[in-house]
Motif scaffolding. Structure first.
Motif, PDB file in Angstrom:
ATOM      1  N   TYR A   1      86.023 118.769  69.580  1.00 57.01           N
ATOM      2  CA  TYR A   1      85.246 118.656  68.350  1.00 57.01           C
ATOM      3  C   TYR A   1      86.072 118.901  67.087  1.00 57.01           C
ATOM      4  O   TYR A   1      85.740 118.367  66.029  1.00 57.01           O
ATOM      5  CB  TYR A   1      84.078 119.652  68.377  1.00 57.01           C
ATOM      6  CG  TYR A   1      83.129 119.407  69.526  1.00 57.01           C
ATOM      7  CD1 TYR A   1      82.063 118.528  69.384  1.00 57.01           C
ATOM      8  CD2 TYR A   1      83.312 120.033  70.758  1.00 57.01           C
ATOM      9  CE1 TYR A   1      81.198 118.286  70.438  1.00 57.01           C
ATOM     10  CE2 TYR A   1      82.447 119.793  71.817  1.00 57.01           C
ATOM     11  CZ  TYR A   1      81.397 118.916  71.646  1.00 57.01           C
ATOM     12  OH  TYR A   1      80.554 118.668  72.691  1.00 57.01           O
TER      13      TYR A   1
ATOM     14  N   VAL B   1      86.455 118.943  61.675  1.00 55.05           N
ATOM     15  CA  VAL B   1      85.799 118.101  62.683  1.00 55.05           C
ATOM     16  C   VAL B   1      86.658 116.861  62.886  1.00 55.05           C
ATOM     17  O   VAL B   1      87.155 116.259  61.937  1.00 55.05           O
ATOM     18  CB  VAL B   1      84.373 117.717  62.234  1.00 55.05           C
ATOM     19  CG1 VAL B   1      83.721 116.779  63.246  1.00 55.05           C
ATOM     20  CG2 VAL B   1      83.522 118.970  62.049  1.00 55.05           C
TER      21      VAL B   1
ATOM     22  N   PHE C   1      84.289 111.252  64.894  1.00 50.68           N
ATOM     23  CA  PHE C   1      82.847 111.478  64.828  1.00 50.68           C
ATOM     24  C   PHE C   1      82.232 110.731  63.644  1.00 50.68           C
ATOM     25  O   PHE C   1      82.814 110.651  62.566  1.00 50.68           O
ATOM     26  CB  PHE C   1      82.535 112.975  64.706  1.00 50.68           C
ATOM     27  CG  PHE C   1      82.665 113.714  66.001  1.00 50.68           C
ATOM     28  CD1 PHE C   1      81.589 113.839  66.856  1.00 50.68           C
ATOM     29  CD2 PHE C   1      83.874 114.284  66.367  1.00 50.68           C
ATOM     30  CE1 PHE C   1      81.707 114.521  68.062  1.00 50.68           C
ATOM     31  CE2 PHE C   1      84.006 114.966  67.564  1.00 50.68           C
ATOM     32  CZ  PHE C   1      82.916 115.079  68.413  1.00 50.68           C
TER      33      PHE C   1
ATOM     34  N   ILE D   1      77.470 123.464  68.497  1.00 48.89           N
ATOM     35  CA  ILE D   1      77.834 122.382  69.400  1.00 48.89           C
ATOM     36  C   ILE D   1      76.646 122.138  70.323  1.00 48.89           C
ATOM     37  O   ILE D   1      76.038 123.088  70.837  1.00 48.89           O
ATOM     38  CB  ILE D   1      79.078 122.740  70.237  1.00 48.89           C
ATOM     39  CG1 ILE D   1      80.310 122.834  69.322  1.00 48.89           C
ATOM     40  CG2 ILE D   1      79.315 121.708  71.334  1.00 48.89           C
ATOM     41  CD1 ILE D   1      81.563 123.326  70.027  1.00 48.89           C
TER      42      ILE D   1
ATOM     43  N   HIS E   1      77.213 115.604  73.125  1.00 50.67           N
ATOM     44  CA  HIS E   1      78.558 115.542  72.558  1.00 50.67           C
ATOM     45  C   HIS E   1      78.464 115.419  71.036  1.00 50.67           C
ATOM     46  O   HIS E   1      78.977 114.481  70.415  1.00 50.67           O
ATOM     47  CB  HIS E   1      79.393 114.412  73.152  1.00 50.67           C
ATOM     48  CG  HIS E   1      80.859 114.592  72.894  1.00 50.67           C
ATOM     49  ND1 HIS E   1      81.566 115.628  73.443  1.00 50.67           N
ATOM     50  CD2 HIS E   1      81.722 113.909  72.117  1.00 50.67           C
ATOM     51  CE1 HIS E   1      82.814 115.561  73.026  1.00 50.67           C
ATOM     52  NE2 HIS E   1      82.923 114.540  72.213  1.00 50.67           N
TER      53      HIS E   1
ATOM     54  N   LEU F   1      77.792 117.800  67.155  1.00 49.12           N
ATOM     55  CA  LEU F   1      78.017 119.027  66.412  1.00 49.12           C
ATOM     56  C   LEU F   1      77.071 119.018  65.226  1.00 49.12           C
ATOM     57  O   LEU F   1      76.981 118.005  64.518  1.00 49.12           O
ATOM     58  CB  LEU F   1      79.475 119.044  65.947  1.00 49.12           C
ATOM     59  CG  LEU F   1      80.020 120.214  65.189  1.00 49.12           C
ATOM     60  CD1 LEU F   1      80.049 121.466  66.062  1.00 49.12           C
ATOM     61  CD2 LEU F   1      81.436 119.896  64.720  1.00 49.12           C
TER      62      LEU F   1
ATOM     63  N   TYR G   1      77.394 115.523  63.482  1.00 54.17           N
ATOM     64  CA  TYR G   1      78.577 114.753  63.865  1.00 54.17           C
ATOM     65  C   TYR G   1      78.312 114.223  65.274  1.00 54.17           C
ATOM     66  O   TYR G   1      78.000 115.003  66.178  1.00 54.17           O
ATOM     67  CB  TYR G   1      79.825 115.632  63.855  1.00 54.17           C
ATOM     68  CG  TYR G   1      80.234 116.072  62.470  1.00 54.17           C
ATOM     69  CD1 TYR G   1      81.092 115.285  61.704  1.00 54.17           C
ATOM     70  CD2 TYR G   1      79.773 117.272  61.931  1.00 54.17           C
ATOM     71  CE1 TYR G   1      81.484 115.691  60.430  1.00 54.17           C
ATOM     72  CE2 TYR G   1      80.153 117.678  60.655  1.00 54.17           C
ATOM     73  CZ  TYR G   1      81.007 116.887  59.914  1.00 54.17           C
ATOM     74  OH  TYR G   1      81.383 117.282  58.654  1.00 54.17           O
TER      75      TYR G   1
END
Length: 145
Positions: free
Chosen positions: A10, A16, A20, A102, A107, A109, A121
């Motif tokens: 991540y 980040v 993403f 998370i 998958h 954030l 994200y």
């Protein structure tokens, strides 16, 4: 506890990862233009509480991990009470204290930012669609640029 290898999925150097995509979650259905900035000063505690409601709904459905970038780690939330700050505490927090979660099964954030906005994200893998009903139930909006 998630290990560094998972956090690295991540984050890259505390930021980040670039791969993403961003979806914004806000009290409003789009960006406030300068003519509407006054709305930021008019947010009530009950409107602010909508973000807590969203995270409570997510906590009930998904495993959530609280990110600690200082230690480059994430810890699974085992209880929701007292995790998020009160309205009064929130008024005095800086960016380094913002909530970062998370959601491994998506998958994704979820990161608190300024101006009553969170950023989801994601990787165009259905996370936006999965969270959209929770955003609506919380009387919030989501949009992308």
């Amino acid at each position: 506890m998630l290990g560094k290898c998972v956090i690295a999925e991540y984050f890259d150097d505390g930021e980040v990862r670039e791969e993403f995509c961003l979806e914004f979650i806000s009290l409003w259905d789009g960006w406030l233009g300068p003519e509407h900035y006054h709305k930021l000063d008019e947010v009530t505690p009950s409107q602010w509480q909508r973000f807590h409601h969203l995270i409570a709904l997510l906590f009930a459905k998904y495993d959530l991990y609280a990110v600690d970038l200082e230690n480059y780690s994430a810890e699974k939330l085992t209880q929701f009470d007292n995790f998020l700050p009160s309205y009064e505490q929130d008024l005095n927090r800086g960016a380094s204290e913002f909530t970062m979660l998370i959601i491994p099964s998506l998958h994704a954030l979820l990161v608190e930012t300024w101006d009553y906005t969170y950023i989801l994200y994601h990787q165009n893998n259905g996370a936006v669609e999965a969270l959209s009903p929770f955003v609506g139930q919380s009387q919030l909006f989501h949009f992308s640029d």
